[in-house]
Design an enzyme around this catalytic site. Structure first.
Site, mmCIF file in Angstrom:
data_model
loop_
_atom_site.group_PDB
_atom_site.id
_atom_site.type_symbol
_atom_site.label_atom_id
_atom_site.label_comp_id
_atom_site.label_asym_id
_atom_site.label_seq_id
_atom_site.Cartn_x
_atom_site.Cartn_y
_atom_site.Cartn_z
ATOM 1 C CE LYS A 1 3.596 -2.196 -0.932
ATOM 2 N NZ LYS A 1 2.971 -1.874 0.355
ATOM 3 C CB SER B 1 0.314 -1.947 2.411
ATOM 4 O OG SER B 1 0.261 -1.536 1.068
#
Length: 592
Positions: free
Chosen positions: A196, A392
């Protein structure tokens, strides 16, 4: 003296107010004019010209002023993907259209690689009719050449050039700047979410090893798709194409011609001869009849044959996901949830295609949308069609669907979460001499507002972040019918290309919006008797006023030009009222 001051102040206010009102009216009129669809006559032996004078977007614009450059007051018309695809599909069967001329020099463009992939496939399908596709440009960017490579003939200006150098992803890092300003970024990210990487520019000065790995594999996968399709279309060996790319051997026009990237070096006026050789016929004055993609899309026949049939609704989730309600370029969680609920309650809608083009955003808003998709799936087939991004939060709202269809150039996955807090207090004290003090009723009151976070507060935030990650991965495991260990292996915030997503279970098939609609039709058992409707959110406030003015001008224009047709249309509409058929406008859903 006071009278003169008051008079001059009032005069100045009047002049400034008049100028502001005049400017707003100019912007309004430009917005209306720019969004009006120009109807043109399509004569026999016409050529469909794709010049990108419009911006091809993923979803219909709900902003009536979309496409206006407020600095130059110039407008660029918007043409959304489904309408463009329908136009090309219609042209395939239209006897008035002889072929397609790709002349990609307009002020618009394409809003993402996935859109380019879907347009390219549509043009390839068009070629099955036996009609020609020819391309001409002074210079070709990589995206333009990728699209042009499907042509029967590629032409270039003799002094033009090509950009064929491969793909790259570059990041800018801000940690050095933050250090100079005494600003500190605190990141809250589960240990498992090493991929991430959105937080890395604020805490690092270069890519982490994990991010470098995922970005390299991502760019290699996407380039493999682009280069592979170009190689197949132009008859290149992939190894040879890689060598040409690495050495920039196809930059000059002569090099591109010799290597087989283009078929001819000609000036634009010489394209008349090229078109003649392809079988096109000029008019009596020796000029070819061109109709642009936007013009042709505006006049393409509406599907009245199936207007009363069962419906497949296309719902758009386009933009960053944010909390609350609203309209515009973002996806407002409560607004989209309400739209999905409306479609669920509509008895005419038998299946839904959720077109997702989003890099993510608010976890809470994503969960609000996820719940409505779950409720919708319990009653009707739901197919997700992924655009250029469905990562996401974009994947969060996609995972409950019955099936997920994505382009090979889609960016998806990024199953992960993070939080970030910028500590400004040292910067304010050391750079500006600003300090804070105050009182509070409890220890953590005003958390982070006037003092740095405490260890307890950091722990609480981290618990919330971990909870979101657990929920996210559980939803993916349930929605995709995957073991949780498998999900955790492909999650961690890692971004995947659509080309790689199929093999790891994140999607079910390759394809674009038209493919997703076909899957929805099949799952609903509709056969050939169905009607596709597009559902977009309703604007509010000033945007709603501008939209209504815009629609009024359009209606006046259509009535003056096509009065008889509109009379027949009203008769059809009245008949549909009596049958209880729902119609959808570009801006809202209404029941006649």
């Amino acid at each position: 003296m006071n009278f003169v001051k008051t008079f001059l102040a009032g005069l100045l206010a009047f002049v400034v107010g008049t100028f502001v009102v005049f400017f707003l009216w100019i912007v309004l009129l430009l917005g209306i004019a720019g969004s009006m669809e120009q109807r043109v006559a399509v004569h026999p032996r016409s050529i469909l010209k794709i010049d990108f004078s419009e911006m091809v977007t993923d979803a219909p614009a709900t902003d009536p002023l979309a496409g206006i450059d407020l600095f130059t007051l110039q407008t660029t018309p918007q043409l959304h993907l489904l309408k463009a695809l329908r136009a090309i599909e219609t042209a395939k069967e239209d006897d008035r259209i002889d072929g397609i001329y790709l002349r990609m020099n307009g002020s618009g463009g394409i809003g993402g690689w996935a859109i380019a992939e879907e347009l390219r496939q549509a043009i390839a399908d068009f070629k099955e009719s036996g009609k020609f596709v020819v391309s001409y440009n002074e210079t070709y960017s990589q995206g333009q050449y990728y699209l042009a490579s499907v042509s029967d003939l590629i032409c270039m200006q003799p002094e033009g050039g090509m950009d064929w150098s491969g793909l790259s992803f570059d990041l800018m890092f801000y940690k050095g700047l933050l250090d100079k300003l005494d600003l500190k970024a605190e990141v809250f990210r589960p240990t498992a979410c090493k991929y991430k990487s959105a937080v890395e520019p604020y805490i690092l000065t270069k890519m982490s090893d994990a991010n470098r790995q995922q970005m390299q594999e991502l760019v290699d996968s996407m380039w493999g798709t682009v280069a592979g399709e170009v190689a197949e279309a132009r008859g290149f060996d992939l190894a040879t194409l890689d060598r040409i790319t690495d050495r920039l051997e196809a930059t000059l026009p002569e090099e591109a011609l010799q290597l087989g990237f283009v078929d001819s070096l000609v000036y634009e006026d010489q394209m008349k001869e090229v078109l003649a050789d392809l079988g096109a016929e000029p008019d009596s004055e020796g000029e070819y009849r061109f109709v642009t993609l936007g013009e042709y899309a505006a006049q393409a026949a509406y599907d009245l044959k199936h207007i009363a049939s069962d419906q497949v609704a296309v719902v758009y989730a386009d933009g960053q996901i944010v909390d609350g309600e609203g309209s515009g370029p973002e996806i407002y969680g409560n607004t989209l949830a309400r739209t999905i609920a409306s479609v669920r309650d509509d008895e005419k809608v038998k299946a839904v295609v959720l077109r997702v083009n989003s890099p993510g955003g608010s976890a809470l808003a994503s969960d609000v949308i996820w719940r409505e998709v779950e409720l919708l799936r319990a009653e009707k087939p739901v197919i997700v069609s992924m655009g250029s991004y469905a990562a996401s939060g974009g994947y969060y709202i996609s995972c409950p669907a019955d099936a997920i269809v994505a382009d090979r150039l889609t960016l998806t996955g990024s199953i992960g979460v993070f939080g970030m807090y910028i500590d400004p207090f040292d910067a304010l004290k050391n750079k500006l001499g600003i300090t804070f003090d105050g009182v509070k009723s409890n220890t953590s009151a005003g958390m982070g507002a006037s003092s740095p976070l405490t260890p307890l507060q950091r722990a609480v935030i981290m618990r919330g972040v971990d909870k979101v990650y657990t929920t996210f991965t559980d939803y993916v495991a349930e929605g995709r019918n995957l073991p949780i260990d498998k999900v955790l292996d492909i999650a961690g915030g890692r971004v995947w290309s659509g080309g790689d997503a199929l093999g790891i279970g994140l999607i079910d098939s390759y394809g674009g919006l038209k493919t997703a609609i076909a899957v929805a039709v099949d799952k609903a058992g509709l056969g050939d008797d169905y009607h596709v409707v597009e559902v977009t959110e309703m604007p509010s406030g000033l945007a709603a006023i501008l939209a209504s003015l815009n629609m009024s001008v359009r209606e006046a224009f259509v009535r003056s030009e096509l009065g008889l047709m509109m009379k027949e249309y009203r008769q059809v509409r009245e008949a549909m009222r009596q049958q209880g058929v729902l119609m959808y406008s570009p801006y809202k859903m209404e029941q006649p």
